[in-house]
Design an enzyme around this catalytic site. Structure first.
Site, mmCIF file in Angstrom:
data_model
loop_
_atom_site.group_PDB
_atom_site.id
_atom_site.type_symbol
_atom_site.label_atom_id
_atom_site.label_comp_id
_atom_site.label_asym_id
_atom_site.label_seq_id
_atom_site.Cartn_x
_atom_site.Cartn_y
_atom_site.Cartn_z
ATOM 1 N N SER A 294 0.812 -3.303 1.996
ATOM 2 C CA SER A 294 1.279 -2.299 2.944
ATOM 3 C C SER A 294 0.128 -1.437 3.453
ATOM 4 C CB SER A 294 2.370 -1.457 2.282
ATOM 5 O OG SER A 294 1.992 -0.097 2.199
ATOM 6 N N LYS A 295 0.204 -1.141 4.751
ATOM 7 C CA LYS A 295 -0.835 -0.358 5.402
ATOM 8 C C LYS A 295 -0.947 1.016 4.742
ATOM 9 C CE LYS A 295 -1.802 1.183 10.116
ATOM 10 N NZ LYS A 295 -1.386 1.089 11.511
ATOM 11 N N ARG A 296 0.197 1.553 4.372
ATOM 12 C CA ARG A 296 0.240 2.905 3.822
ATOM 13 C C ARG A 296 -0.263 2.954 2.374
ATOM 14 N NH1 ARG A 296 4.404 5.435 1.699
ATOM 15 N NH2 ARG A 296 5.703 3.619 2.080
#
Ligand code: GLU
Length: 548
Positions: A294-296
């Site tokens: 995930s990017k986050r």
């Protein structure tokens, strides 16, 4: 209804060419049989991630092992998400990993199939949308956002598939009068495909990666041109991959669900369908469960992370090759000296589901790859990282190439039977050298013996140390100083009678090591002291004594 007239009312001619002109402008490529044309088609959002590199590597290998072409197309139809410099960043990031495009946006050369920015291709999309309207295969839709929301709510309440289809496709059957009245009142409209499909029908599709899959025919009247005349992904994909003569579309599996739309679009446009390969998502194990990167949550998803940490590009590529083709690892073990480009890459051998990304394994490959370099190559690699990501002090240190290379030869075990694998990435490797420089030597001395004992060892050794001593002369002096301070000069003596001594010669050497390097763990101390030189070595011994 006069469809020709409607098409002209909706999409004025302007700069549109007759459709066969486009076919002539972008003729089939003159490539040998079996050559694949692949592309990377990112949106210019400025975020280029590991999934892009993973796909790009599959694209690049496929094109270049078949004598084909790998090109870069920029999908910039969503102006809001556009970030300045994003295209250059894609090119630079991929180049860092040794992946180069043959043609495309900002690549230079002939660029015969361009422009490669979708915003610059608006007239082609409009020409084909106009033709679909004229053939009764597309129509204007005047539904507002609120009306579309109301449809969605109704469908959700009835537990029906959401979207614009069948009886919900209100504008599909507008009368001529209604359409012209709407146009006259200046109502904004989009152009929708008039789907000819039925959700009752299924068909089998052969995916180059996933194999045979059964999908349901499209029946959604998807938007093909938005109200500003800019195409949606679906429409632009069909037009561009046809006219850029892509033979194999490798893209993320999140697009698999819209594949039926694309199959229908190619059909109504009269284009031959390219091959598709849908790549599986990169997953990681998090607290025992598998989840998508995930990017986050995962900094390691961004390609910038690998550059900033100073990962060796070839190691990242080799690691990705092990996920792409499971037989790569075995091949690589059998051919340790071979370059990954010699491996017979195949899309059909790519994993069908969730590829597990394992940072530990990447680190392991990285250490192994870096251990194969010469100290000169390692200097080049670290120096490149230092120039961009290092501190001012690092850059100053790297001006003395000969000194750095002597350190590297030691750290890497150059010339010894087995190479050391201490360097995992540039960021960490450069820090391993900190204690060789006075301005970055920041010891937190932690000695295991009493002050007086430590001082005796340090002072005793300072008196006899000579940088010209070879290893055995050096060690004999350590033994003598150790014995004088009450340590066993031989480990065997200590083991036989530990209570008779303060410690063994190894413990005495550890005191010297901590004084010189700040740590109880280092490569060969005699060599370190030789690199530091007489004066600096003596100062280290005396500074450590003073700290007590
Ligand atoms: N612009 C799309 C994306 O970034 C490209 C998908 C494709 O490769 O067709 O996801």
């Amino acid at each position: 209804m006069d469809l020709q007239k409607l098409a002209s009312a909706l999409i004025p001619d302007g700069d549109l060419l007759p459709l066969d002109e486009y076919e002539k402008m972008y003729p089939p490529r003159n490539l040998s049989k079996g050559a694949e044309v692949t592309r990377l088609a990112p949106s210019p959002t400025g975020f280029i991630h590991l999934g892009n590199l993973y796909s790009a590597l599959a694209d690049e290998r496929t094109a270049h092992t078949t004598g084909g072409i790998f090109y870069l197309r920029i999908e910039d139809t969503d102006e809001k998400r556009k970030v300045d410099g994003a295209v250059e960043s894609v090119i630079r990031s991929l180049k860092y990993f040794g992946i180069n495009f043959d043609e495309g946006a900002e690549i230079g050369g002939e660029n015969a199939y361009g422009p490669y920015y979708q915003r610059q291709r608006a007239s082609i999309y409009r020409a084909f949308a106009k033709d679909l309207i004229a053939r009764g295969l597309a129509y204007p839709c005047f539904c507002t956002e609120d009306e579309l929301n109301a449809i969605r709510e109704e469908q959700t309440a009835r537990k029906e598939i959401t979207g614009y289809y069948g009886k919900y496709a209100r504008c599909r059957n507008l009368s001529e009068e209604q359409i012209y009245a709407n146009l006259a009142s200046g109502k904004p409209f989009v152009i929708r495909l008039k789907s000819q499909g039925s959700a009752e029908n299924k068909f089998t599709f052969r995916d180059a990666i996933k194999g045979d899959i059964t999908v349901t025919e499209n029946d959604q009247d998807v938007v093909i041109l938005k109200s500003d005349g800019i195409p949606t992904y679906h429409f632009a994909h069909a037009i561009d991959d046809h006219f850029m003569r892509t033979t194999l579309v490798i893209r993320g599996e999140e697009w698999l669900s819209s594949l039926p739309i694309h199959v229908e679009l190619f059909k109504v446009l009269g284009f031959e369908l390219p091959k598709y390969g849908h790549t599986c998502s990169l997953m990681k194990t998090d607290n025992g469960t598998k989840r998508k990167l995930s990017k986050r949550k995962d900094p390691e998803l961004s390609l910038d992370y690998y550059r900033a940490e100073g990962y060796y590009p070839k190691a990242v590529i080799k690691y990705l090759m092990t996920i792409l083709n499971s037989n790569f690892e075995e091949w690589s073990a059998k051919n340790p000296a071979a370059d990954y480009t010699q491996f017979k890459f195949s899309v059909s051998k790519m994993g069908k589901s969730g590829a597990l990304f394992d940072l530990d394994k990447l680190n392991d490959i990285s250490r192994t790859e870096l251990s194969k370099l010469t100290e000169g190559e390692m200097y080049e690699f670290l120096n490149g990282w230092t120039a961009e990501f290092g501190t001012d002090a690092d850059r100053e240190h790297f001006k003395d190439r000969a000194y750095i290379e002597s350190i590297l030869a030691l750290i890497m075990g150059v010339g010894s039977k087995k190479r050391r694998k201490d360097i995992e990435r540039a960021g960490q490797g450069v820090r391993l050298m900190d204690y060789f420089f006075d301005d970055t030597f920041a010891p937190g001395y932690s000695f295991r013996f009493e002050k007086d004992v430590v001082k005796r060892i340090l002072n005793g050794f300072a008196e006899v140390y000579d940088e010209n001593d070879d290893n055995s002369a050096w060690f004999n002096k350590v033994k003598a100083v150790a014995a004088d301070a009450g340590f066993a000069a031989e480990t065997s003596e200590y083991k036989a009678n530990p209570s008779a001594y303060k410690g063994s010669v190894a413990d005495a050497a550890e005191i010297l090591r901590i004084a010189v390097t700040g740590s109880s763990n280092s490569p060969d101390l005699c060599s370190i002291m030789k690199i530091l030189g007489q004066e600096r070595s003596l100062k280290r011994l005396s500074d450590a004594g003073k700290s007590l």
